[in-house]
Write a protein that holds these residues in place. Sequence first.
Motif, PDB file in Angstrom:
ATOM      1  N   HIS A  50      46.132 -15.224 -22.357  1.00 20.10           N
ATOM      2  CA  HIS A  50      45.357 -15.951 -23.354  1.00 20.10           C
ATOM      3  C   HIS A  50      46.246 -16.382 -24.525  1.00 20.10           C
ATOM      4  O   HIS A  50      47.270 -15.766 -24.803  1.00 20.10           O
ATOM      5  CB  HIS A  50      44.215 -15.075 -23.873  1.00 20.10           C
ATOM      6  N   LYS A  51      45.831 -17.434 -25.205  1.00 21.92           N
ATOM      7  CA  LYS A  51      46.529 -17.894 -26.403  1.00 21.92           C
ATOM      8  C   LYS A  51      45.828 -17.330 -27.636  1.00 21.92           C
ATOM      9  O   LYS A  51      44.603 -17.209 -27.647  1.00 21.92           O
ATOM     10  CB  LYS A  51      46.503 -19.424 -26.481  1.00 21.92           C
ATOM     11  N   PRO A  52      46.593 -17.004 -28.689  1.00 18.56           N
ATOM     12  CA  PRO A  52      45.954 -16.634 -29.954  1.00 18.56           C
ATOM     13  C   PRO A  52      45.380 -17.882 -30.624  1.00 18.56           C
ATOM     14  O   PRO A  52      45.613 -19.008 -30.168  1.00 18.56           O
ATOM     15  CB  PRO A  52      47.104 -16.035 -30.759  1.00 18.56           C
ATOM     16  N   LYS A  53      44.673 -17.682 -31.722  1.00 20.05           N
ATOM     17  CA  LYS A  53      44.129 -18.796 -32.484  1.00 20.05           C
ATOM     18  C   LYS A  53      44.772 -18.813 -33.866  1.00 20.05           C
ATOM     19  O   LYS A  53      45.210 -17.783 -34.377  1.00 20.05           O
ATOM     20  CB  LYS A  53      42.609 -18.661 -32.613  1.00 20.05           C
ATOM     21  N   SER A  54      44.820 -19.997 -34.458  1.00 21.20           N
ATOM     22  CA  SER A  54      45.363 -20.134 -35.808  1.00 21.20           C
ATOM     23  C   SER A  54      44.728 -21.336 -36.471  1.00 21.20           C
ATOM     24  O   SER A  54      44.743 -22.436 -35.915  1.00 21.20           O
ATOM     25  CB  SER A  54      46.885 -20.294 -35.768  1.00 21.20           C
ATOM     26  N   GLU A  55      44.172 -21.121 -37.648  1.00 15.01           N
ATOM     27  CA  GLU A  55      43.554 -22.228 -38.377  1.00 15.01           C
ATOM     28  C   GLU A  55      44.616 -23.147 -38.978  1.00 15.01           C
ATOM     29  O   GLU A  55      44.453 -24.359 -39.027  1.00 15.01           O
ATOM     30  CB  GLU A  55      42.650 -21.679 -39.488  1.00 15.01           C
ATOM     31  N   LYS A  56      45.705 -22.567 -39.423  1.00 16.04           N
ATOM     32  CA  LYS A  56      46.737 -23.329 -40.128  1.00 16.04           C
ATOM     33  C   LYS A  56      47.673 -24.065 -39.181  1.00 16.04           C
ATOM     34  O   LYS A  56      48.168 -25.153 -39.475  1.00 16.04           O
ATOM     35  CB  LYS A  56      47.544 -22.391 -41.028  1.00 16.04           C
ATOM     36  N   ARG A  57      47.933 -23.462 -37.997  1.00 15.45           N
ATOM     37  CA  ARG A  57      48.842 -24.062 -37.030  1.00 15.45           C
ATOM     38  C   ARG A  57      48.246 -23.895 -35.636  1.00 15.45           C
ATOM     39  O   ARG A  57      48.521 -22.922 -34.942  1.00 15.45           O
ATOM     40  CB  ARG A  57      50.220 -23.419 -37.104  1.00 15.45           C
ATOM     41  N   PRO A  58      47.402 -24.855 -35.223  1.00 17.99           N
ATOM     42  CA  PRO A  58      46.698 -24.729 -33.937  1.00 17.99           C
ATOM     43  C   PRO A  58      47.655 -24.517 -32.759  1.00 17.99           C
ATOM     44  O   PRO A  58      48.712 -25.141 -32.676  1.00 17.99           O
ATOM     45  CB  PRO A  58      45.962 -26.068 -33.815  1.00 17.99           C
ATOM     46  N   ILE A  59      47.275 -23.634 -31.850  1.00 16.68           N
ATOM     47  CA  ILE A  59      48.047 -23.357 -30.640  1.00 16.68           C
ATOM     48  C   ILE A  59      47.476 -24.240 -29.539  1.00 16.68           C
ATOM     49  O   ILE A  59      46.452 -23.926 -28.939  1.00 16.68           O
ATOM     50  CB  ILE A  59      47.961 -21.864 -30.257  1.00 16.68           C
ATOM     51  N   GLU A  60      48.147 -25.378 -29.263  1.00 22.87           N
ATOM     52  CA  GLU A  60      47.575 -26.411 -28.406  1.00 22.87           C
ATOM     53  C   GLU A  60      47.981 -26.307 -26.940  1.00 22.87           C
ATOM     54  O   GLU A  60      47.453 -27.044 -26.102  1.00 22.87           O
ATOM     55  CB  GLU A  60      47.960 -27.788 -28.950  1.00 22.87           C
ATOM     56  N   ALA A  61      48.942 -25.437 -26.626  1.00 24.55           N
ATOM     57  CA  ALA A  61      49.405 -25.325 -25.246  1.00 24.55           C
ATOM     58  C   ALA A  61      49.946 -23.925 -25.001  1.00 24.55           C
ATOM     59  O   ALA A  61      50.158 -23.153 -25.938  1.00 24.55           O
ATOM     60  CB  ALA A  61      50.484 -26.377 -24.963  1.00 24.55           C
ATOM     61  N   HIS A  62      50.188 -23.608 -23.742  1.00 21.86           N
ATOM     62  CA  HIS A  62      50.718 -22.281 -23.408  1.00 21.86           C
ATOM     63  C   HIS A  62      52.224 -22.182 -23.645  1.00 21.86           C
ATOM     64  O   HIS A  62      52.746 -21.092 -23.862  1.00 21.86           O
ATOM     65  CB  HIS A  62      50.389 -21.929 -21.961  1.00 21.86           C
ATOM     66  N   CYS A  63      52.924 -23.305 -23.579  1.00 18.05           N
ATOM     67  CA  CYS A  63      54.376 -23.317 -23.805  1.00 18.05           C
ATOM     68  C   CYS A  63      54.671 -24.172 -25.028  1.00 18.05           C
ATOM     69  O   CYS A  63      54.370 -25.373 -25.051  1.00 18.05           O
ATOM     70  CB  CYS A  63      55.090 -23.864 -22.575  1.00 18.05           C
ATOM     71  N   LEU A  64      55.250 -23.549 -26.057  1.00 16.77           N
ATOM     72  CA  LEU A  64      55.444 -24.204 -27.349  1.00 16.77           C
ATOM     73  C   LEU A  64      56.884 -24.104 -27.806  1.00 16.77           C
ATOM     74  O   LEU A  64      57.586 -23.133 -27.513  1.00 16.77           O
ATOM     75  CB  LEU A  64      54.560 -23.552 -28.408  1.00 16.77           C
ATOM     76  N   LEU A  65      57.301 -25.107 -28.578  1.00 17.75           N
ATOM     77  CA  LEU A  65      58.569 -25.042 -29.290  1.00 17.75           C
ATOM     78  C   LEU A  65      58.231 -24.980 -30.778  1.00 17.75           C
ATOM     79  O   LEU A  65      57.626 -25.898 -31.326  1.00 17.75           O
ATOM     80  CB  LEU A  65      59.431 -26.264 -28.984  1.00 17.75           C
ATOM     81  N   ASN A  66      58.585 -23.851 -31.402  1.00 21.30           N
ATOM     82  CA  ASN A  66      58.295 -23.642 -32.822  1.00 21.30           C
ATOM     83  C   ASN A  66      59.491 -24.071 -33.663  1.00 21.30           C
ATOM     84  O   ASN A  66      60.582 -23.512 -33.524  1.00 21.30           O
ATOM     85  CB  ASN A  66      57.987 -22.170 -33.096  1.00 21.30           C
ATOM     86  N   GLY A  67      59.267 -25.039 -34.540  1.00 18.22           N
ATOM     87  CA  GLY A  67      60.330 -25.468 -35.437  1.00 18.22           C
ATOM     88  C   GLY A  67      60.496 -24.512 -36.609  1.00 18.22           C
ATOM     89  O   GLY A  67      59.780 -23.516 -36.729  1.00 18.22           O
ATOM     90  N   GLN A  68      61.462 -24.823 -37.465  1.00 18.30           N
ATOM     91  CA  GLN A  68      61.609 -24.045 -38.685  1.00 18.30           C
ATOM     92  C   GLN A  68      60.336 -24.180 -39.521  1.00 18.30           C
ATOM     93  O   GLN A  68      59.717 -25.246 -39.560  1.00 18.30           O
ATOM     94  CB  GLN A  68      62.788 -24.567 -39.513  1.00 18.30           C
ATOM     95  N   HIS A  69      59.946 -23.094 -40.178  1.00 17.73           N
ATOM     96  CA  HIS A  69      58.811 -23.206 -41.096  1.00 17.73           C
ATOM     97  C   HIS A  69      59.154 -22.530 -42.413  1.00 17.73           C
ATOM     98  O   HIS A  69      59.906 -21.555 -42.452  1.00 17.73           O
ATOM     99  CB  HIS A  69      57.517 -22.659 -40.486  1.00 17.73           C
ATOM    100  N   ASN A  70      58.642 -23.106 -43.486  1.00 17.45           N
ATOM    101  CA  ASN A  70      58.957 -22.621 -44.829  1.00 17.45           C
ATOM    102  C   ASN A  70      57.733 -22.074 -45.552  1.00 17.45           C
ATOM    103  O   ASN A  70      57.714 -21.994 -46.779  1.00 17.45           O
ATOM    104  CB  ASN A  70      59.633 -23.721 -45.662  1.00 17.45           C
ATOM    105  N   ASP A  71      56.705 -21.734 -44.766  1.00 15.37           N
ATOM    106  CA  ASP A  71      55.558 -21.040 -45.327  1.00 15.37           C
ATOM    107  C   ASP A  71      55.000 -20.106 -44.246  1.00 15.37           C
ATOM    108  O   ASP A  71      55.563 -19.991 -43.173  1.00 15.37           O
ATOM    109  CB  ASP A  71      54.494 -22.008 -45.852  1.00 15.37           C
ATOM    110  N   TYR A  72      53.900 -19.469 -44.531  1.00 19.30           N
ATOM    111  CA  TYR A  72      53.339 -18.475 -43.613  1.00 19.30           C
ATOM    112  C   TYR A  72      52.098 -19.032 -42.906  1.00 19.30           C
ATOM    113  O   TYR A  72      51.494 -20.017 -43.342  1.00 19.30           O
ATOM    114  CB  TYR A  72      52.950 -17.203 -44.381  1.00 19.30           C
TER     115      TYR A  72
END
Length: 267
Positions: A50-72
């Motif tokens: 299963h995928k987690p959920k996130s209001e701020k950064r939606p999880i749209e697929a099972h395989c993701l590439l996460n870029g640099q982020h400067n907040d939480y």
Amino acid sequence: MSFNLAYPSEQLKPYIKQYWAIENVLKSGESYLQRIVPSGLPEMILYLDHKPKSEKRPIEAHCLLNGQHNDYYDLIISENLSIFSVLFQPQGVREFFNLPFNELTNQSVPLAFINQTLSRELESRLSEGISFTDRVNIAEDILSGLLTVHSKDYDFKRMSHSLELIKKAKGMVDIDFLSQQACLSRKQFERLFSEHIGISPKQYLRIIRFQSALHNNSQSNHWSMTQLALESGYYDQSHFINDFKALTGLTPKKFFADCDSVSDFFG
């Protein structure tokens, strides 16, 4: 919950920091919140269940590439979780994906949007892996092949040297000095750094100082907040608190009490 960690082969060590995996089984109706804070490290992550959920950064697929982020942001985990992750070196990810990495800042992008063939192969082969070791070997095989296709960037060594200087100084280094060491003007260096690392040098140094504070606290948790701030390169406690609030949403004291404070960057 089970956690596994492995390091890359010598061939991929300049580009990949480590592989990790979590298997987490929740009881019916159980859930928890995981706060994600800036680490300075890009990541490719595969959710095998299963995928987690996130209001701020939606999880749209099972395989993701996460870029640099400067907040939480927060992940809400309410179902069984099975994760396999490739944690890249800051300068390494661009050697596998031929795009300006600042286009992924503060985003979790479905890998299929960048390379659909790779996304399908990773999901298919990693899902078939029986053990963590199997999955590491599969990832090594796929990424080694991808590296030979894209690794033609002569600026890689330049960025690697800059990142080594930043790491040794724990973020306490002048941007003009970094640009001089790279034999570039400050403007050229800032543009190149942003394209390869994903954010500006100023933002990145802020994250590394924060990561240094996490590391220092894990090594010497008897320090006062004032001492920790000074040892981590902050001019005063006010500057320390403001950075923590911006990067974690919490004061240092609250963050260390409630969250996992281990440094991904220095760990």
